[in-house]
Design a protein around this motif. Sequence first.
Motif, short mmCIF file in Angstrom:
data_model
loop_
_atom_site.label_atom_id
_atom_site.label_comp_id
_atom_site.label_asym_id
_atom_site.label_seq_id
_atom_site.Cartn_x
_atom_site.Cartn_y
_atom_site.Cartn_z
N ASP A 1 0.86 -1.19 0.00
CA ASP A 1 0.00 0.00 0.00
C ASP A 1 0.89 1.24 0.00
O ASP A 1 1.75 1.38 0.88
CB ASP A 1 -0.87 0.05 1.27
N ILE A 2 0.70 2.10 -0.98
CA ILE A 2 1.36 3.41 -0.92
C ILE A 2 0.27 4.41 -0.56
O ILE A 2 -0.63 4.68 -1.36
CB ILE A 2 2.06 3.74 -2.24
N ILE A 3 0.35 4.88 0.68
CA ILE A 3 -0.73 5.70 1.23
C ILE A 3 -0.34 7.17 1.16
O ILE A 3 0.64 7.59 1.76
CB ILE A 3 -1.00 5.28 2.69
N ASN A 4 -1.10 7.92 0.37
CA ASN A 4 -0.85 9.35 0.20
C ASN A 4 -1.85 10.11 1.06
O ASN A 4 -3.05 9.99 0.85
CB ASN A 4 -1.03 9.75 -1.26
N VAL A 5 -1.33 10.88 2.01
CA VAL A 5 -2.22 11.63 2.91
C VAL A 5 -2.28 13.08 2.47
O VAL A 5 -1.25 13.75 2.32
CB VAL A 5 -1.71 11.54 4.37
N LEU A 6 -3.51 13.56 2.23
CA LEU A 6 -3.74 14.95 1.84
C LEU A 6 -4.83 15.52 2.74
O LEU A 6 -5.58 14.76 3.36
CB LEU A 6 -4.22 15.04 0.39
N ASP A 7 -4.93 16.85 2.78
CA ASP A 7 -6.00 17.42 3.60
C ASP A 7 -7.26 17.69 2.78
O ASP A 7 -8.20 18.32 3.25
CB ASP A 7 -5.53 18.67 4.36
N ASN A 8 -7.27 17.20 1.54
CA ASN A 8 -8.51 17.22 0.76
C ASN A 8 -8.37 16.19 -0.35
O ASN A 8 -7.29 15.63 -0.55
CB ASN A 8 -8.78 18.61 0.17
N TYR A 9 -9.46 15.95 -1.07
CA TYR A 9 -9.38 15.01 -2.19
C TYR A 9 -8.89 15.78 -3.42
O TYR A 9 -9.43 16.85 -3.73
CB TYR A 9 -10.75 14.38 -2.46
N PRO A 10 -7.87 15.27 -4.11
CA PRO A 10 -7.26 16.07 -5.18
C PRO A 10 -8.22 16.32 -6.35
O PRO A 10 -8.92 15.42 -6.79
CB PRO A 10 -6.06 15.23 -5.63
N LEU A 11 -8.21 17.55 -6.82
CA LEU A 11 -8.98 17.88 -8.02
C LEU A 11 -8.28 17.25 -9.22
O LEU A 11 -7.05 17.17 -9.27
CB LEU A 11 -9.04 19.40 -8.21
N GLU A 12 -9.09 16.84 -10.20
CA GLU A 12 -8.54 16.22 -11.39
C GLU A 12 -7.63 17.20 -12.13
O GLU A 12 -7.92 18.39 -12.23
CB GLU A 12 -9.69 15.76 -12.31
N ASP A 13 -6.51 16.67 -12.63
CA ASP A 13 -5.55 17.41 -13.46
C ASP A 13 -4.74 18.45 -12.67
O ASP A 13 -4.23 19.40 -13.25
CB ASP A 13 -6.25 18.09 -14.65
N THR A 14 -4.60 18.25 -11.36
CA THR A 14 -3.74 19.14 -10.56
C THR A 14 -2.47 18.39 -10.18
O THR A 14 -2.36 17.17 -10.34
CB THR A 14 -4.46 19.60 -9.29
N ASP A 15 -1.52 19.13 -9.65
CA ASP A 15 -0.22 18.59 -9.23
C ASP A 15 -0.03 19.01 -7.78
O ASP A 15 0.15 20.20 -7.49
CB ASP A 15 0.86 19.19 -10.14
N THR A 16 -0.11 18.05 -6.87
CA THR A 16 -0.16 18.36 -5.45
C THR A 16 1.00 17.70 -4.72
O THR A 16 1.36 16.56 -5.02
CB THR A 16 -1.47 17.81 -4.84
N ARG A 17 1.55 18.38 -3.75
CA ARG A 17 2.54 17.77 -2.85
C ARG A 17 1.76 17.20 -1.68
O ARG A 17 1.00 17.92 -1.03
CB ARG A 17 3.51 18.85 -2.39
N VAL A 18 1.92 15.91 -1.42
CA VAL A 18 1.13 15.30 -0.35
C VAL A 18 1.71 15.66 1.01
O VAL A 18 2.88 15.99 1.14
CB VAL A 18 1.05 13.75 -0.52
N GLN A 19 0.85 15.60 2.04
CA GLN A 19 1.31 15.88 3.41
C GLN A 19 2.23 14.77 3.89
O GLN A 19 3.21 15.01 4.59
CB GLN A 19 0.10 15.92 4.36
N ASP A 20 1.88 13.55 3.54
CA ASP A 20 2.67 12.42 4.00
C ASP A 20 2.49 11.29 3.01
O ASP A 20 1.47 11.22 2.31
CB ASP A 20 2.19 11.98 5.39
N GLN A 21 3.49 10.43 2.92
CA GLN A 21 3.36 9.24 2.09
C GLN A 21 3.96 8.06 2.84
O GLN A 21 5.10 8.13 3.31
CB GLN A 21 4.07 9.42 0.76
N LEU A 22 3.19 7.02 2.97
CA LEU A 22 3.62 5.85 3.72
C LEU A 22 3.61 4.63 2.82
O LEU A 22 2.69 4.45 2.03
CB LEU A 22 2.67 5.61 4.90
N TRP A 23 4.64 3.81 2.94
CA TRP A 23 4.68 2.53 2.23
C TRP A 23 4.39 1.48 3.28
O TRP A 23 5.17 1.28 4.20
CB TRP A 23 6.07 2.29 1.63
N GLU A 24 3.28 0.79 3.15
CA GLU A 24 2.84 -0.14 4.17
C GLU A 24 2.48 -1.48 3.55
O GLU A 24 2.09 -1.55 2.40
CB GLU A 24 1.58 0.39 4.89
#
Lengths: 319, 319
Positions: free
Chosen positions: B28-51
């Motif tokens: 599981d590559i878990i990308n944590v954001l404070d909202n659901y990403p809008l389509e066609d945007t480029d976002t830096r995630v708050q956290d990313q965990l490999w589990e």
Amino acid sequence: MACECDMSNSSRHTGERRTLIVGLVCLDIINVLDNYPLEDTDTRVQDQLWERGGNAANTSVVLAQLGVKTEFIGTLADSTLSRLMVEDFHKYGVLIDHCIYHNNCKPPMSCIIVNSSSGTRTILHSNRSLPEVMYEDFELLNLNNYTWIHFEGRNVEEVLKMSERVVMHNGQFIESHDRIQISLELEKPGLKPSFCKLLPKADVVFLSKDVAKESGFQNGEECVLKFSKDVKPGAVVVCAWGELGAWAVGPNGEVVHSPAFPPAKIEDTVGAGDTFNAGVIYALSRGSSILEAIMQGCKIAGDKIGHQGFKIDAGTVTT
Amino acid sequence: MACECDMSNSSRHTGERRTLIVGLVCLDIINVLDNYPLEDTDTRVQDQLWERGGNAANTSVVLAQLGVKTEFIGTLADSTLSRLMVEDFHKYGVLIDHCIYHNNCKPPMSCIIVNSSSGTRTILHSNRSLPEVMYEDFELLNLNNYTWIHFEGRNVEEVLKMSERVVMHNGQFIESHDRIQISLELEKPGLKPSFCKLLPKADVVFLSKDVAKESGFQNGEECVLKFSKDVKPGAVVVCAWGELGAWAVGPNGEVVHSPAFPPAKIEDTVGAGDTFNAGVIYALSRGSSILEAIMQGCKIAGDKIGHQGFKIDAGTVTT
């Protein structure tokens, strides 16, 4: 067509001098779906690809395919996953001798959602621990080896010091063909106002649609006109705007526009902007006009999005 | 509280007999954001965990923490990335001696988008090349080692053969405590109608909200009542419905309901359903009533979503 700026020099690509691309290489995990996933659903993707990504790295592999002797400098995690990236550079003949390896780091990664119906790509990027290229790394390079240096505008303070070193290096030469051309990509929003310090250092500035919108501009023409006041005299300002094509302005103040050249079917828009940049750098470095250069960029980007990955069709090279 | 079904047997967890969980382990590559990403945007995630992820694997590590001697059987790619999964099983004391390793495969992977504001998790799953567990793998197991076997309902035809082997094994015993209890999770939509053949094999059937909705049911009560007609006599049917809690029905036909027990702040809903299943299996195998069991499931799942990962707080174990 006459060259509108002082970038024509046929001798630039003879001998060992090369183009240097400074920036990010990362792991892209590209998830292909036939729609954009609804929040809180569990979907099986059509395809999943693990690819070498990163704006600067993408631009490097395209330039190398255009016959430009290309070097990439960036940081790499001393990790098994980095092999995938190194092998891809080797495949395209990009030199990576000066890359910096860091122990105990995870490579930066982007989870990318490609909607194959609409052609959008949604990027979720993470860099958990790998340091960026620092001035100290760049300082070790012999600048006499380079004709063109392209910076991905990420860690602004460090890129500022790097570009100042190149400007200082250029100061010792009278002949323009001895000088290194500097290009700069400002793609990510959120770096203002700090990136404004970078603008006067570059001969060519690439601004993304996202950066243009962040600055309050509604279209590419407005963007290049306004930003042309912040760059150094004689510099070229370029702004690509997806399916609307690209705009640019050069020393004479005239805004030129190229339409987009979309393929019959859009397959993969990941790295389209990086491919566009490579096309423009290639064309300008060969003495093409600004209009020819952005048309070359649009053509090669249009070809790229018609298939998966970064293999370039020689038929799209027109300059 | 009296036991409503024939699953109580205090001797079941003595000696070497154990619970077997059959299904998927993945990355599981878990990308944590404070909202659901809008389509066609480029976002830096708050956290990313490999589990380590996968429904069956998640259920295994929770059960093991509840003191249940637990074995997991699934397939693993003979790849560096699989180490992450193996180490996680070892950390929780889950036996994996019968897992099947496949050469030249990539591990299945889920890119997960966690919206930390709303608590949703959006899953993009890919299995490019790793085969599922097959009947031939399951056939090698000595069924006398097991008291309970839980199947993740994935490759229905193979799971059907496996469950039929267990039913046949059970047929030789008169005493119920010698028989292996069979539980079955049907979580993914899209497996109907083939999964209907599985329903009469199980003593406990877990149906997800997604499967319930696919079958046209608007709530958990309706779901368990209707599906109870398709299971074998005396079986328990369970359906968890997120923040509304869970419903279940057993041999006496009475539908019981447990509310959810949400934490003060939702941190990570990945695997909440798998944790719920583990809580229910744990409680039923210890002789709890159906109501007690789904309450245990809801409590432990509520605790799980209050923090990242699968570390269980002993205070949530009430049965």
